[in-house]
Design a protein around this motif. Structure first.
Motif, mmCIF file in Angstrom:
data_model
loop_
_atom_site.group_PDB
_atom_site.id
_atom_site.type_symbol
_atom_site.label_atom_id
_atom_site.label_comp_id
_atom_site.label_asym_id
_atom_site.label_seq_id
_atom_site.Cartn_x
_atom_site.Cartn_y
_atom_site.Cartn_z
ATOM 1 N N THR A 144 0.828 -1.208 0.000
ATOM 2 C CA THR A 144 0.000 0.000 0.000
ATOM 3 C C THR A 144 0.862 1.257 0.000
ATOM 4 O OG1 THR A 144 -1.717 -1.187 1.222
ATOM 5 C CG2 THR A 144 -1.825 1.213 1.237
ATOM 6 N N ILE A 145 1.876 1.267 0.861
ATOM 7 C CA ILE A 145 2.781 2.431 0.920
ATOM 8 C C ILE A 145 3.533 2.572 -0.402
ATOM 9 C CG2 ILE A 145 4.796 3.413 2.081
ATOM 10 C CD1 ILE A 145 3.857 1.923 4.627
ATOM 11 N N LEU A 148 1.591 4.324 -3.108
ATOM 12 C CA LEU A 148 1.612 5.785 -3.007
ATOM 13 C C LEU A 148 2.802 6.363 -3.751
ATOM 14 C CD1 LEU A 148 0.733 6.359 0.760
ATOM 15 C CD2 LEU A 148 -0.542 7.273 -1.191
ATOM 16 N N PHE A 196 6.806 -4.007 -1.691
ATOM 17 C CA PHE A 196 6.732 -2.541 -1.811
ATOM 18 C C PHE A 196 6.377 -2.075 -3.220
ATOM 19 C CE2 PHE A 196 8.609 1.724 -2.225
ATOM 20 C CZ PHE A 196 8.003 2.358 -1.143
ATOM 21 N N ILE A 465 -3.488 1.154 -3.614
ATOM 22 C CA ILE A 465 -3.436 1.551 -2.200
ATOM 23 C C ILE A 465 -4.631 0.979 -1.447
ATOM 24 C CG2 ILE A 465 -3.621 3.523 -0.630
ATOM 25 C CD1 ILE A 465 -2.061 5.144 -2.772
#
Length: 486
Positions: A144-145, A148, A196, A465
């Protein structure tokens, strides 16, 4: 003629579906999708909790094992005492009326199918079984990070750098997890690093493919990628079944990404992205390369127009994800997509993690059958979105999935005895996976189509996200359900 038309004319001149696009499809939309899917999802099988029981004590003393998770294992006699195998507890008979029950210190694992997994190596079972769910959840939080970052990065710096960094992080993360598997902290760190970049390697490839092809090919490109990914999911358990050891399995599936990383400099940057971001010379260079492979040519007049004309959106300041809500229609589309991402992701992850978990037979084949059903589901989805449209296909598949989950819930609650038949559960699970896959295909296609070029990767990023957040919750949902059902 508008500035958009100049690029469209250039694409017509160099070829929208020539030898270059076909070769790109084979190498990236198909082959890479198969290999990436295995490398990205291999951790799911490596974290499987295999059947286990308490290891009986070595010394001759009276003891008994309490019934645990696996209730159907028959008792046997040892040391003139009745012993019933348990997965988590052991009872010592100190006196006829005084028993002492403790948690297992050591475990014996059923290696009928799995030679080893991360959970069996580190004894992440019973009370420590939550470690496995934490690893999956933390990985999804990292995803999710990462979404972004990569959504903004891909739209700002290009599809190619996003692709290269995604490959690098996946390989690095898996290497860390393999080397430091004895340490929970470092193992989780490696999983987070690998997760990631999310699926931005494949998404970057899809965007490049879409932006060098005609709009009519968008559905075909999505179909190639998703069907290839499903084949990867089918091959993955069969490969584990053959290798049996989780470390060997992770190495073999991850090393397939190295050739793509080593030769990543050869992949083109999206000419449309270059043009939108006011890099006309680089845009022309990429268009000429496509034209050479397609035995076509870019007209001099078209080149001059691309060099002289500014893209109408080129001077607008990008607001990132906030710009996805800059107009009423865009905001409504974005909100509805995000709701769909949540429901589809939770359904898909729970279905994926539970594949073969309760199978009385070969868990690898159970996993493969459920993955294999995704292939005809993608073909069906491609046909449905063309015949019924994206909206109706999405609504129908999501509604049908909801009904099937309710039926599975009734089965777990033993409401109807006929639902408890083993083959009934398998059929419902397969049909459910079929329906979920259609919904998943549709939301992926919508996510690529509804946004303009300069917001396309940001839109996909926001979807990732929300999807990542939903996926982080899914393992705990399954954990609670398993605890309640046991």
């Amino acid at each position: 003629m508008t500035t958009d038309s100049f690029y469209k004319r250039a694409l017509l001149e160099v070829g929208q579906y020539g030898k270059f696009q076909k070769k790109f499809d084979c190498l990236y939309n198909i082959l890479l999708s198969v290999l990436w899917c295995m490398a990205y999802n291999n951790i799911i099988l490596a974290l499987t909790v295999i059947p286990h029981t308490c290891k009986p004590p070595q010394k001759q003393e009276n003891f008994s094992l309490l019934t645990g998770k696996y209730k159907d294992i028959p008792p046997f006699n040892q040391f003139n005492e009745t012993i019933e195998l348990s997965s988590c507890f052991i009872t010592y008979i100190t006196t006829p009326n005084n028993n002492k029950t403790t948690e297992c210190n050591e475990y014996t694992y059923d290696n009928t199918w799995y030679g080893s997994t991360v959970t069996s190596q580190n004894n992440w079972v019973c009370n420590n079984e939550i470690y496995m769910d934490n690893v999956l959840a933390y990985s999804k939080i990292g995803e999710t990070i990462g979404s972004l970052f990569f959504g903004w990065f891909g739209d700002t710096y290009g599809r190619k750098p996003s692709y290269i960094i995604s490959l690098s992080l996946l390989i690095t993360g898996r290497a860390i997890s393999l080397i430091t598997s004895h340490s929970y902290t470092f193992f989780v760190t490696g999983c987070i690093i690998a997760a990631f970049p999310s699926t931005f390697a494949l998404q970057s490839i899809s965007l490049i493919s879409i932006e060098i092809s005609s709009p009519k090919r968008r559905s075909q490109i999505a179909k190639y990628r998703l069907i290839a990914s499903s084949f990867g999911m089918c091959l993955m358990p069969l490969l584990y079944w053959w290798l049996r050891d989780w470390k060997t399995f992770l190495i073999v599936t991850t090393v397939t990404q190295l050739p793509y990383l080593i030769f990543s400099w050869k992949i083109i940057e999206s000419p449309e992205w270059l043009w939108v971001n006011k890099k006309p010379k680089k845009c022309i260079r990429q268009l000429r390369h496509i034209a050479r492979v397609n035995n076509a040519s870019l007209e001099k007049d078209t080149e001059n127009k691309i060099l002289s004309e500014s893209h109408t959106t080129g001077n607008e300041e990008a607001l990132g994800p906030l710009e996805l809500f800059s107009s009423r229609r865009l905001a409504i589309n974005t909100f509805l997509q995000l709701c769909l991402w949540v429901s589809v992701t939770v359904s898909y992850i729970v279905s994926l993690l539970s594949s073969g978990e309760k199978s009385d037979g070969n868990p690898f084949l159970e996993f493969t059958w459920q993955a294999l059903i995704e292939v005809p589901a993608h073909f069906s989805a491609a046909w449905l979105v063309e015949q019924l449209g994206r909206r109706y296909t999405s609504a129908a598949s999501s509604g049908f999935t909801c009904i099937l989950w309710m039926i599975l819930g009734l089965r777990e609650l033993d409401v109807f005895s006929w639902l408890n038949q083993g083959y009934i559960g398998t059929i419902i699970g397969i049909v459910n996976r079929f329906s979920i896959t259609i919904a998943y295909y549709t939301i992926n296609l919508l996510n690529m189509e509804l946004y303009p070029t300069r917001l396309r990767q940001s839109g996909m990023s926001l979807g990732n996200i929300v999807s990542g957040g939903a996926a982080a919750v899914a393992p705990y949902i399954l954990y609670v359900v398993c605890k309640l059902s046991s």
